[in-house]
Design a protein around this motif. Structure first.
Motif, PDB file in Angstrom:
ATOM      1  N   ALA A  37       6.415  -8.036 -13.358  1.00  0.00           N
ATOM      2  CA  ALA A  37       5.811  -7.824 -12.041  1.00  0.00           C
ATOM      3  C   ALA A  37       5.331  -9.174 -11.500  1.00  0.00           C
ATOM      4  O   ALA A  37       5.914 -10.214 -11.801  1.00  0.00           O
ATOM      5  N   PHE A  38       4.277  -9.174 -10.685  1.00  0.00           N
ATOM      6  CA  PHE A  38       3.729 -10.458 -10.209  1.00  0.00           C
ATOM      7  C   PHE A  38       2.212 -10.353 -10.054  1.00  0.00           C
ATOM      8  O   PHE A  38       1.644 -10.700  -9.017  1.00  0.00           O
ATOM      9  N   TYR A  39       1.572  -9.907 -11.152  1.00  0.00           N
ATOM     10  CA  TYR A  39       0.120  -9.757 -11.173  1.00  0.00           C
ATOM     11  C   TYR A  39      -0.474 -10.364 -12.431  1.00  0.00           C
ATOM     12  O   TYR A  39       0.147 -10.351 -13.500  1.00  0.00           O
ATOM     13  N   LEU A  40      -1.703 -10.843 -12.295  1.00  0.00           N
ATOM     14  CA  LEU A  40      -2.530 -11.208 -13.429  1.00  0.00           C
ATOM     15  C   LEU A  40      -3.766 -10.324 -13.403  1.00  0.00           C
ATOM     16  O   LEU A  40      -4.421 -10.191 -12.361  1.00  0.00           O
ATOM     17  N   TRP A  41      -4.060  -9.711 -14.541  1.00  0.00           N
ATOM     18  CA  TRP A  41      -5.223  -8.827 -14.692  1.00  0.00           C
ATOM     19  C   TRP A  41      -6.273  -9.631 -15.444  1.00  0.00           C
ATOM     20  O   TRP A  41      -6.099  -9.948 -16.621  1.00  0.00           O
ATOM     21  N   ALA A  42      -7.324 -10.013 -14.733  1.00  0.00           N
ATOM     22  CA  ALA A  42      -8.310 -10.944 -15.265  1.00  0.00           C
ATOM     23  C   ALA A  42      -9.599 -10.216 -15.620  1.00  0.00           C
ATOM     24  O   ALA A  42     -10.186  -9.528 -14.771  1.00  0.00           O
ATOM     25  N   ASP A  43     -10.032 -10.388 -16.853  1.00  0.00           N
ATOM     26  CA  ASP A  43     -11.333  -9.892 -17.290  1.00  0.00           C
ATOM     27  C   ASP A  43     -12.373 -10.914 -16.851  1.00  0.00           C
ATOM     28  O   ASP A  43     -12.407 -12.040 -17.348  1.00  0.00           O
ATOM     29  N   VAL A  44     -13.219 -10.535 -15.889  1.00  0.00           N
ATOM     30  CA  VAL A  44     -14.236 -11.449 -15.348  1.00  0.00           C
ATOM     31  C   VAL A  44     -15.634 -11.042 -15.792  1.00  0.00           C
ATOM     32  O   VAL A  44     -16.618 -11.408 -15.163  1.00  0.00           O
ATOM     33  N   SER A  45     -15.723 -10.299 -16.885  1.00  0.00           N
ATOM     34  CA  SER A  45     -17.024  -9.790 -17.330  1.00  0.00           C
ATOM     35  C   SER A  45     -17.983 -10.903 -17.728  1.00  0.00           C
ATOM     36  O   SER A  45     -19.203 -10.708 -17.727  1.00  0.00           O
ATOM     37  N   ALA A  46     -17.453 -12.083 -18.070  1.00  0.00           N
ATOM     38  CA  ALA A  46     -18.340 -13.209 -18.375  1.00  0.00           C
ATOM     39  C   ALA A  46     -18.974 -13.774 -17.116  1.00  0.00           C
ATOM     40  O   ALA A  46     -19.958 -14.527 -17.201  1.00  0.00           O
ATOM     41  N   LEU A  47     -18.436 -13.399 -15.954  1.00  0.00           N
ATOM     42  CA  LEU A  47     -18.930 -13.929 -14.686  1.00  0.00           C
ATOM     43  C   LEU A  47     -19.647 -12.888 -13.845  1.00  0.00           C
ATOM     44  O   LEU A  47     -20.526 -13.228 -13.045  1.00  0.00           O
ATOM     45  N   THR A  48     -19.270 -11.624 -13.997  1.00  0.00           N
ATOM     46  CA  THR A  48     -19.848 -10.563 -13.155  1.00  0.00           C
ATOM     47  C   THR A  48     -19.607  -9.206 -13.791  1.00  0.00           C
ATOM     48  O   THR A  48     -18.696  -9.051 -14.600  1.00  0.00           O
ATOM     49  N   ARG A  49     -20.413  -8.248 -13.424  1.00  0.00           N
ATOM     50  CA  ARG A  49     -20.164  -6.845 -13.752  1.00  0.00           C
ATOM     51  C   ARG A  49     -19.956  -6.038 -12.478  1.00  0.00           C
ATOM     52  O   ARG A  49     -20.017  -4.823 -12.496  1.00  0.00           O
TER      53      ARG A  49
END
Length: 387
Positions: free
Chosen positions: A319-331
């Motif tokens: 596909a053409f997506y990145l699924w980013a876990d940003v839990s270190a930056l925000t909830r």
């Protein structure tokens, strides 16, 4: 007070709200300001391949009537799609089992209405493409979410399915999937398809990102199960989103039910778009060049985003997506995405669109935009997060 129907309860598809916000932000930019980097929507920045557009132009200039086609589409297009299955997968799919639809979005309600009854339970991995659950809900069916993570590459497993009691009436799989971009191996898809068929569970296989894989082999459920329904589209690899052309590969028992539904709900897909879609199969060099650009953008982002501050990314097989876990930056990914748009000029989709329970910790970034814009994203994010 007037009554509203069940369909009025369908949740929103939040990415559409993000698109509107990004459009408004772009209009508000002062002259000379850096533009908005559009990473919120899965719409290729390229248009239809040249040969497809020229086929439509020729037909219009020739004065072709462009009336209704058969509900399942032009016979020549169905034959060409059938040939595609033989060429790409080595699978035999007769043209009579192919239904041309008004995009994949038009294919899903046809498949769901023909395959399931109100109250039926349909399983899917979470995170998931939001309209799966939203359409099912509007039709009175019940989504059953299977929480997935990096341990299963955000894909469902037979083990997860076997733990459901009762077993679901249906299962939706997507490979490559939206939003994580991960894929089932051919062996995994075959095992799931055979498991579903043996238990009378209707498999719906979303294959709309086929053609856009980066090193992993693609396989179709049509090769593994005579009862599976396959959904595909000209929107992604073929770069024809606004032409609204997709297709279904149907099992024998759903042919007439889907045809009757299509006759009543849509009549037919747009005639001129069907002509263009048939011609698109002859545009491989241009389409492969588009794919190569996506691959370069993917490589740049996978290399640059971790050092910019987004260092927990799903395995991006296709596909053409990145699924980013940003839990270190925000909830709160909704607020985070809104700030990133306002302060960094980058539009991205908050994860709550794709996972209602855990999506507040995730962000989806699309990289099918212009290659130079995608290359700019890591540095913009780095500067923004360093403030």
């Amino acid at each position: 007070m007037l009554k509203t129907g069940r369909g009025a309860e369908a949740p929103p598809f939040l990415v559409m709200d993000v698109i509107a916000a990004a459009n408004a932000a772009g209009r508000a930019l002062p002259p000379g300001a850096p533009g908005i980097l559009r990473m919120e929507v899965g719409q290729p920045s390229t248009g239809a391949p040249r040969g497809a557009a020229e086929a439509a132009i020729r037909a219009l200039q020739a004065g072709a009537p462009m009336g209704y086609t058969e509900a399942f589409g032009l016979p020549s297009l169905r034959e060409r799609i059938s040939r595609h299955y033989a060429e790409h997968y080595g699978a035999t799919v007769p043209a009579r089992r192919i239904a041309v639809t008004v995009g994949a979005s038009g294919a899903f309600p046809l498949a769901f209405l023909a395959a399931f009854d109100p109250g039926d339970r349909v399983a899917m991995a979470a995170p998931f493409y939001p309209p799966y659950a939203n359409i099912l809900t509007a039709l009175g069916m019940r989504p059953v979410l299977l929480p997935c993570d990096a341990n299963t590459r955000f894909q469902p497993t037979i083990g997860m399915l076997e733990q459901l009691d009762p077993l679901p009436d249906g299962l939706i799989v997507a490979s490559p999937c939206n939003p994580a971009g991960t894929m089932l191996t051919p062996g995994e898809l075959a095992a799931i398809a055979e498991w579903c068929h043996a238990r009378g569970i209707r498999l719906i296989s979303d294959e709309i990102y086929h053609g856009l894989s980066y090193g992993m082999a693609e396989s179709t459920a049509a090769a593994f199960s005579e009862s599976a329904v396959v959904v595909n589209s000209f929107s992604k690899y073929f770069s024809m989103t606004g032409w609204r052309i997709g297709w279904l590969v149907l099992p024998e028992d759903l042919l007439r039910p889907v045809e009757c539904l299509a006759q009543n709900l849509f009549i037919s897909a747009p005639h001129v778009a069907q002509l263009a879609a048939e011609a698109a199969f002859n545009c491989r060099p241009e389409l492969e060049a588009n794919k190569a650009a996506y691959a370069r953008s993917r490589d740049v982002l996978l290399a640059g985003l971790p050092s910019a501050g987004l260092d927990c990314l799903a395995q991006a097989d296709g596909a053409f997506y990145l699924w980013a876990d940003v839990s270190a930056l925000t909830r709160d990914s909704v607020a985070f995405a809104a700030r990133m748009l306002a302060e960094a000029g980058i539009a991205a989709t908050p994860g709550v669109d794709f996972d209602r329970e855990r999506g507040s910790r995730f962000l989806r970034l699309s990289y099918c935009g212009a290659e130079d814009a995608m290359a700019e994203a890591p540095e913009r994010i780095r500067r923004w997060l360093a403030r």
